[in-house]
Enzyme design. Sequence first.
Site, PDB file in Angstrom:
ATOM      1  N   GLY A  47       0.880  -1.165   0.000  1.00  0.00           N
ATOM      2  CA  GLY A  47       0.000   0.000   0.000  1.00  0.00           C
ATOM      3  C   GLY A  47       0.914   1.211   0.000  1.00  0.00           C
ATOM      4  O   GLY A  47       1.792   1.323  -0.851  1.00  0.00           O
ATOM      5  N   GLU A  48       0.757   2.044   0.981  1.00  0.00           N
ATOM      6  CA  GLU A  48       1.656   3.200   1.095  1.00  0.00           C
ATOM      7  C   GLU A  48       2.042   3.289   2.572  1.00  0.00           C
ATOM      8  O   GLU A  48       1.189   3.460   3.442  1.00  0.00           O
ATOM      9  CB  GLU A  48       0.933   4.447   0.603  1.00  0.00           C
ATOM     10  CG  GLU A  48       1.851   5.441  -0.093  1.00  0.00           C
ATOM     11  CD  GLU A  48       2.684   6.221   0.906  1.00  0.00           C
ATOM     12  OE1 GLU A  48       3.887   6.441   0.650  1.00  0.00           O
ATOM     13  OE2 GLU A  48       2.132   6.594   1.952  1.00  0.00           O
ATOM     14  N   SER A  49       3.345   3.171   2.835  1.00  0.00           N
ATOM     15  CA  SER A  49       3.766   2.983   4.221  1.00  0.00           C
ATOM     16  C   SER A  49       3.455   4.180   5.120  1.00  0.00           C
ATOM     17  O   SER A  49       3.072   3.998   6.274  1.00  0.00           O
ATOM     18  CB  SER A  49       5.254   2.630   4.289  1.00  0.00           C
ATOM     19  OG  SER A  49       6.038   3.591   3.621  1.00  0.00           O
ATOM     20  N   CYS A  78       6.160  -5.287   0.414  1.00  0.00           N
ATOM     21  CA  CYS A  78       6.273  -3.934  -0.132  1.00  0.00           C
ATOM     22  C   CYS A  78       6.167  -2.883   0.980  1.00  0.00           C
ATOM     23  O   CYS A  78       7.059  -2.780   1.800  1.00  0.00           O
ATOM     24  CB  CYS A  78       5.271  -3.731  -1.254  1.00  0.00           C
ATOM     25  SG  CYS A  78       5.806  -2.451  -2.381  1.00  0.00           S
ATOM     26  N   ARG A 105      13.016   3.466   0.081  1.00  0.00           N
ATOM     27  CA  ARG A 105      11.680   3.473  -0.523  1.00  0.00           C
ATOM     28  C   ARG A 105      11.748   3.865  -1.992  1.00  0.00           C
ATOM     29  O   ARG A 105      12.645   4.580  -2.409  1.00  0.00           O
ATOM     30  CB  ARG A 105      10.778   4.466   0.215  1.00  0.00           C
ATOM     31  CG  ARG A 105      10.535   4.095   1.662  1.00  0.00           C
ATOM     32  CD  ARG A 105       9.703   5.154   2.352  1.00  0.00           C
ATOM     33  NE  ARG A 105       8.405   5.317   1.710  1.00  0.00           N
ATOM     34  CZ  ARG A 105       7.621   6.359   1.892  1.00  0.00           C
ATOM     35  NH1 ARG A 105       8.003   7.349   2.654  1.00  0.00           N
ATOM     36  NH2 ARG A 105       6.458   6.430   1.284  1.00  0.00           N
ATOM     37  N   ILE A 133       5.874  -2.861  -7.483  1.00  0.00           N
ATOM     38  CA  ILE A 133       5.100  -1.630  -7.710  1.00  0.00           C
ATOM     39  C   ILE A 133       5.648  -0.534  -6.788  1.00  0.00           C
ATOM     40  O   ILE A 133       5.496  -0.617  -5.574  1.00  0.00           O
ATOM     41  CB  ILE A 133       3.595  -1.858  -7.421  1.00  0.00           C
ATOM     42  CG1 ILE A 133       3.064  -3.027  -8.265  1.00  0.00           C
ATOM     43  CG2 ILE A 133       2.803  -0.576  -7.706  1.00  0.00           C
ATOM     44  CD1 ILE A 133       1.667  -3.487  -7.884  1.00  0.00           C
ATOM     45  N   ARG A 134       6.284   0.450  -7.378  1.00  0.00           N
ATOM     46  CA  ARG A 134       6.957   1.497  -6.583  1.00  0.00           C
ATOM     47  C   ARG A 134       7.637   0.859  -5.367  1.00  0.00           C
ATOM     48  O   ARG A 134       7.492   1.305  -4.228  1.00  0.00           O
ATOM     49  CB  ARG A 134       5.978   2.588  -6.149  1.00  0.00           C
ATOM     50  CG  ARG A 134       5.455   3.423  -7.301  1.00  0.00           C
ATOM     51  CD  ARG A 134       4.569   4.559  -6.837  1.00  0.00           C
ATOM     52  NE  ARG A 134       3.458   4.116  -6.028  1.00  0.00           N
ATOM     53  CZ  ARG A 134       2.368   3.521  -6.511  1.00  0.00           C
ATOM     54  NH1 ARG A 134       2.241   3.330  -7.810  1.00  0.00           N
ATOM     55  NH2 ARG A 134       1.401   3.132  -5.698  1.00  0.00           N
ATOM     56  N   HIS A 169       5.091  -8.104  -4.657  1.00  0.00           N
ATOM     57  CA  HIS A 169       3.705  -8.432  -4.279  1.00  0.00           C
ATOM     58  C   HIS A 169       3.349  -9.867  -4.648  1.00  0.00           C
ATOM     59  O   HIS A 169       2.716 -10.087  -5.692  1.00  0.00           O
ATOM     60  CB  HIS A 169       2.740  -7.492  -4.994  1.00  0.00           C
ATOM     61  CG  HIS A 169       2.756  -6.090  -4.485  1.00  0.00           C
ATOM     62  ND1 HIS A 169       1.887  -5.637  -3.530  1.00  0.00           N
ATOM     63  CD2 HIS A 169       3.559  -5.046  -4.787  1.00  0.00           C
ATOM     64  CE1 HIS A 169       2.125  -4.362  -3.268  1.00  0.00           C
ATOM     65  NE2 HIS A 169       3.145  -3.984  -4.017  1.00  0.00           N
ATOM     66  N   GLU A 171       1.064 -11.588  -3.567  1.00  0.00           N
ATOM     67  CA  GLU A 171      -0.392 -11.790  -3.531  1.00  0.00           C
ATOM     68  C   GLU A 171      -1.048 -11.417  -4.858  1.00  0.00           C
ATOM     69  O   GLU A 171      -2.222 -11.708  -5.074  1.00  0.00           O
ATOM     70  CB  GLU A 171      -1.009 -10.983  -2.371  1.00  0.00           C
ATOM     71  CG  GLU A 171      -1.164  -9.478  -2.593  1.00  0.00           C
ATOM     72  CD  GLU A 171       0.145  -8.683  -2.500  1.00  0.00           C
ATOM     73  OE1 GLU A 171       1.223  -9.290  -2.375  1.00  0.00           O
ATOM     74  OE2 GLU A 171       0.066  -7.437  -2.583  1.00  0.00           O
TER      75      GLU A 171
HETATM   76  N1  GLN Z   1       6.124   3.076  -2.320  1.00  0.00           N
HETATM   77  C1  GLN Z   1       5.292   2.611  -1.265  1.00  0.00           C
HETATM   78  C2  GLN Z   1       5.788   3.105   0.101  1.00  0.00           C
HETATM   79  O1  GLN Z   1       6.771   3.764   0.178  1.00  0.00           O
HETATM   80  C3  GLN Z   1       5.222   1.095  -1.258  1.00  0.00           C
HETATM   81  C4  GLN Z   1       4.558   0.635  -2.526  1.00  0.00           C
HETATM   82  C5  GLN Z   1       3.776  -0.617  -2.396  1.00  0.00           C
HETATM   83  O2  GLN Z   1       3.496  -1.127  -1.294  1.00  0.00           O
HETATM   84  N2  GLN Z   1       3.338  -1.119  -3.518  1.00  0.00           N
HETATM   85  O3  GLN Z   1       5.177   2.825   1.076  1.00  0.00           O
END
Ligand code: GLN
Length: 194
Positions: A47-49, A78, A105, A133-134, A169, A171
Amino acid sequence: MTKIGVLALQGAVREHIKALQESGAEAVGVKRIDELNDLDGLVIPGGESTAMRRLIDKYEFLEPLKAFAKEKPVFGTCAGLILMAKTIQGQDTAHLELIDMTVERNAFGRQKDSFEAELQIKGVGEDVNGVFIRAPYIVNVGKDVEVLSVHNDRIVAARQGHFLCAAFHPELTDDYRLHQFFVQMVNETKKVIA
Ligand code: GLN
């Protein structure tokens, strides 16, 4: 039956639940701290930390998660990996500080916002499809951390005791071998506790 929770504050929760079920575990989303009580293990999804950390603080999950992790296995993917790291490059503070490693990150750069790669993962498989993904990567690890996978000279999966993490990921594919690996870790820890 082994019961594994997926932290359900943000991110790819449903996919992890399915992957855990396909791997032979009972799986549930966790939205309240009391739901941690009867779990044998926990997955922290991508997700986004920073957003996830805000929600962790809002719902007062930080200390309960740390207490849970003292005894039970945790698997972060991630953003979940970032939350588990002891040190985050360029930041003064980290989050759960479970794994002795430094992470960076968004480490694969803009041009590679997302990509897939075939990974060799120790104890898991020689041809695991990694969806990035990122994604972060692991810059370095302490002596108690076992590196499980390296892609282009960058560490992308690791294990320290009953903690597992992946920069990608698992999943989002229908290859459940890494989830099976975690379920096995949980079963082993359960045996020791029992
Ligand atoms: N870039 C996101 C972060 O810094 C992580 C990306 C992801 O979980 N797909 O949290």
